[in-house]
Each structure stands twice: as C-alpha cells, then as structure tokens.
Motif scaffolding. Structure first.
Motif, PDB file in Angstrom:
ATOM      1  N   ARG A  20       0.835  -1.219   0.000  1.00  0.00           N
ATOM      2  CA  ARG A  20       0.000   0.000   0.000  1.00  0.00           C
ATOM      3  C   ARG A  20       0.864   1.261   0.000  1.00  0.00           C
ATOM      4  O   ARG A  20       0.485   2.264  -0.592  1.00  0.00           O
ATOM      5  CB  ARG A  20      -0.941  -0.009   1.195  1.00  0.00           C
ATOM      6  N   ALA A  21       1.995   1.192   0.667  1.00  0.00           N
ATOM      7  CA  ALA A  21       2.904   2.350   0.673  1.00  0.00           C
ATOM      8  C   ALA A  21       3.487   2.583  -0.718  1.00  0.00           C
ATOM      9  O   ALA A  21       3.692   3.723  -1.132  1.00  0.00           O
ATOM     10  CB  ALA A  21       4.023   2.138   1.688  1.00  0.00           C
ATOM     11  N   GLN A  22       3.736   1.490  -1.435  1.00  0.00           N
ATOM     12  CA  GLN A  22       4.324   1.612  -2.767  1.00  0.00           C
ATOM     13  C   GLN A  22       3.285   1.871  -3.845  1.00  0.00           C
ATOM     14  O   GLN A  22       3.550   2.592  -4.806  1.00  0.00           O
ATOM     15  CB  GLN A  22       5.101   0.322  -3.114  1.00  0.00           C
ATOM     16  N   LEU A  23       2.117   1.275  -3.709  1.00  0.00           N
ATOM     17  CA  LEU A  23       1.034   1.416  -4.696  1.00  0.00           C
ATOM     18  C   LEU A  23      -0.258   1.725  -3.939  1.00  0.00           C
ATOM     19  O   LEU A  23      -1.081   0.834  -3.724  1.00  0.00           O
ATOM     20  CB  LEU A  23       0.881   0.124  -5.510  1.00  0.00           C
ATOM     21  N   PRO A  24      -0.461   2.966  -3.541  1.00  0.00           N
ATOM     22  CA  PRO A  24      -1.611   3.321  -2.701  1.00  0.00           C
ATOM     23  C   PRO A  24      -2.968   2.969  -3.307  1.00  0.00           C
ATOM     24  O   PRO A  24      -3.929   2.744  -2.573  1.00  0.00           O
ATOM     25  CB  PRO A  24      -1.475   4.840  -2.524  1.00  0.00           C
ATOM     26  N   ASP A  25      -3.065   2.887  -4.615  1.00  0.00           N
ATOM     27  CA  ASP A  25      -4.343   2.558  -5.251  1.00  0.00           C
ATOM     28  C   ASP A  25      -4.607   1.048  -5.325  1.00  0.00           C
ATOM     29  O   ASP A  25      -5.678   0.630  -5.745  1.00  0.00           O
ATOM     30  CB  ASP A  25      -4.388   3.157  -6.659  1.00  0.00           C
ATOM     31  N   LEU A  26      -3.648   0.231  -4.909  1.00  0.00           N
ATOM     32  CA  LEU A  26      -3.782  -1.224  -4.990  1.00  0.00           C
ATOM     33  C   LEU A  26      -4.807  -1.713  -3.967  1.00  0.00           C
ATOM     34  O   LEU A  26      -4.713  -1.391  -2.785  1.00  0.00           O
ATOM     35  CB  LEU A  26      -2.425  -1.896  -4.723  1.00  0.00           C
ATOM     36  N   GLY A  28      -5.947  -4.543  -1.764  1.00  0.00           N
ATOM     37  CA  GLY A  28      -5.242  -5.714  -1.241  1.00  0.00           C
ATOM     38  C   GLY A  28      -6.093  -6.712  -0.487  1.00  0.00           C
ATOM     39  O   GLY A  28      -5.567  -7.534   0.265  1.00  0.00           O
ATOM     40  N   GLU A  29      -7.431  -6.688  -0.687  1.00  0.00           N
ATOM     41  CA  GLU A  29      -8.283  -7.621   0.051  1.00  0.00           C
ATOM     42  C   GLU A  29      -7.921  -9.076  -0.240  1.00  0.00           C
ATOM     43  O   GLU A  29      -7.851  -9.902   0.657  1.00  0.00           O
ATOM     44  CB  GLU A  29      -9.769  -7.383  -0.267  1.00  0.00           C
ATOM     45  N   GLY A  30      -7.714  -9.366  -1.511  1.00  0.00           N
ATOM     46  CA  GLY A  30      -7.342 -10.738  -1.877  1.00  0.00           C
ATOM     47  C   GLY A  30      -6.015 -11.141  -1.276  1.00  0.00           C
ATOM     48  O   GLY A  30      -5.841 -12.264  -0.807  1.00  0.00           O
ATOM     49  N   MET A  31      -5.082 -10.218  -1.266  1.00  0.00           N
ATOM     50  CA  MET A  31      -3.769 -10.491  -0.691  1.00  0.00           C
ATOM     51  C   MET A  31      -3.898 -10.812   0.799  1.00  0.00           C
ATOM     52  O   MET A  31      -3.206 -11.698   1.313  1.00  0.00           O
ATOM     53  CB  MET A  31      -2.853  -9.282  -0.905  1.00  0.00           C
ATOM     54  N   GLN A  32      -4.804 -10.119   1.486  1.00  0.00           N
ATOM     55  CA  GLN A  32      -5.034 -10.381   2.914  1.00  0.00           C
ATOM     56  C   GLN A  32      -5.457 -11.836   3.127  1.00  0.00           C
ATOM     57  O   GLN A  32      -5.030 -12.477   4.078  1.00  0.00           O
ATOM     58  CB  GLN A  32      -6.145  -9.462   3.458  1.00  0.00           C
ATOM     59  N   VAL A  33      -6.289 -12.335   2.241  1.00  0.00           N
ATOM     60  CA  VAL A  33      -6.828 -13.694   2.374  1.00  0.00           C
ATOM     61  C   VAL A  33      -5.849 -14.736   1.836  1.00  0.00           C
ATOM     62  O   VAL A  33      -5.471 -15.684   2.533  1.00  0.00           O
ATOM     63  CB  VAL A  33      -8.181 -13.823   1.644  1.00  0.00           C
ATOM     64  N   PHE A  34      -5.437 -14.573   0.589  1.00  0.00           N
ATOM     65  CA  PHE A  34      -4.695 -15.630  -0.073  1.00  0.00           C
ATOM     66  C   PHE A  34      -3.258 -15.766   0.410  1.00  0.00           C
ATOM     67  O   PHE A  34      -2.708 -16.873   0.401  1.00  0.00           O
ATOM     68  CB  PHE A  34      -4.793 -15.489  -1.591  1.00  0.00           C
ATOM     69  N   SER A  35      -2.655 -14.696   0.843  1.00  0.00           N
ATOM     70  CA  SER A  35      -1.320 -14.826   1.433  1.00  0.00           C
ATOM     71  C   SER A  35      -1.389 -15.633   2.723  1.00  0.00           C
ATOM     72  O   SER A  35      -0.510 -16.449   3.007  1.00  0.00           O
ATOM     73  CB  SER A  35      -0.714 -13.446   1.704  1.00  0.00           C
ATOM     74  N   ARG A  36      -2.436 -15.416   3.500  1.00  0.00           N
ATOM     75  CA  ARG A  36      -2.606 -16.199   4.733  1.00  0.00           C
ATOM     76  C   ARG A  36      -2.940 -17.651   4.418  1.00  0.00           C
ATOM     77  O   ARG A  36      -2.433 -18.561   5.061  1.00  0.00           O
ATOM     78  CB  ARG A  36      -3.685 -15.565   5.608  1.00  0.00           C
ATOM     79  N   LEU A  37      -3.811 -17.874   3.430  1.00  0.00           N
ATOM     80  CA  LEU A  37      -4.126 -19.251   3.048  1.00  0.00           C
ATOM     81  C   LEU A  37      -2.874 -19.984   2.582  1.00  0.00           C
ATOM     82  O   LEU A  37      -2.664 -21.153   2.933  1.00  0.00           O
ATOM     83  CB  LEU A  37      -5.188 -19.283   1.941  1.00  0.00           C
TER      84      LEU A  37
END
Length: 181
Positions: A20-26, A28-37
């Motif tokens: 988010r710091a690098q790409l503020p418009d990104l 990241g909801e999917g990243m929150q889920v799938f990185s944990r999975l």
C-alpha cells in the motif's frame, strides 16, 4: 482493513502495508486472504505429513488407502476410480498400487464377473493403517482449528465452501468413484 487491539498482526499485515505504501491505489483484500491461506497451507501440509508418518505412510499412500476405506465394505475400487478420486495419472496410480501391494496394504485382483476388470482391495493391514492415520489427521486438524472455536471453524468451512463452489466439481466430470462390475 480496520484492526482492533485484540487482533494480532502478522507478516501478511506488514506485506500488505508495504504494498500500500508503494502502490496506494492497490486493492489488497485478496492479498489479505490468499497470502494467509498460502502460509497456512504449508503448516497444514506439515501436520498431514506428521499424522501419516506416525503410521508409516506417505501422503500419497494415505490418499489411496483412504479412497478404498471410504468406499465401504468390501473396500475395493477399480484403478480408474482411484485415479478419479486422487487426481493422478493412470501411470502414477499403477506405480502407487504396485508399491502398496508390496507393503501388503492392498491387493489387486480380477473381477469375478469380468476378468478384464481389475479391482484394488484394501487388506486388513491397510484398513488398520488408514483408520489410524485418519484419526491422527483429524486430531491434528482439530488442534489447528482450536484457535477459531467451534463457531469460527464452522464459519470458515462455510466460507471456503462458497469460494470453492465457483469452480467445477471434478467428481462431475470423472467416472463414478465406485465402479463395480
């Protein structure tokens, strides 16, 4: 994601914050889920490996034995049905059956009604191994899910079922899991 003080942070929070710091418009909801999975899957896979190893089995051995055990008495299936249930090639299944025959966990026989049909049957030793391994597996899975409580575990199962429902069920396109002559 709004986080309350009772919710611990983890490595994924740091990764998402960095993106988010690098790409503020990104988004990241999917990243929150799938990185944990993805991270959780490696922990779960290790628990599966340990549960099977306690009983002298590798995961692939358990997969074949479990398919036969779930089939019910007389605990036999065709190699094709085993391929459909375990999602491996027929050549791989032939090799796996050969190894399990060597260990006397399964036996291979021709069908009495049609000798062209081969059946793979769980031996008593294979049934003991499958039953013991699945009990160990379920106990380990229960330990992993304990952090969620019964309601949380049921909620997670429901949500994962919803996610998986968007993909075709492999059983719908494969041969019957219980071929019989």
């Amino acid at each position: 994601m709004i986080q309350d003080a009772a919710t611990p942070t983890d490595e994924v929070d740091a990764i998402v914050a960095a993106w988010r710091a690098q790409l503020p418009d990104l988004k990241g909801e999917g990243m929150q889920v799938f990185s944990r999975l993805h991270r959780l899957a490696s922990h779960v896979e290790e628990q599966r490996r340990l549960a099977f190893a306690e009983h002298g089995l590798a995961a692939w051995q358990f997969d074949v034995l479990a398919a036969l055990r779930r089939a019910g008495d007389p605990f036999e299936l065709t190699p094709g049905a085993l391929v459909a249930q375990t999602h491996v090639s027929s050549g791989t299944m032939t090799h796996r059956i050969d190894r399990l025959v060597e260990r006397e966990l399964v036996l291979r026989r021709g069908s009495e009604g049609d000798r062209r049909i081969v059946l793979v049957r769980l031996t008593p030793a294979g049934r003991v191994a499958a039953d013991a391994a699945v009990r160990s597996l379920v106990a380990r899975e229960r330990t992993v899910l304990a952090a969620l409580g019964a309601d949380g575990s049921a909620d997670l199962a429901r949500l994962l079922r919803r996610l998986l429902a968007q993909y075709p069920d492999p059983r719908a396109t494969k041969e019957s899991s219980r071929e019989r002559p």
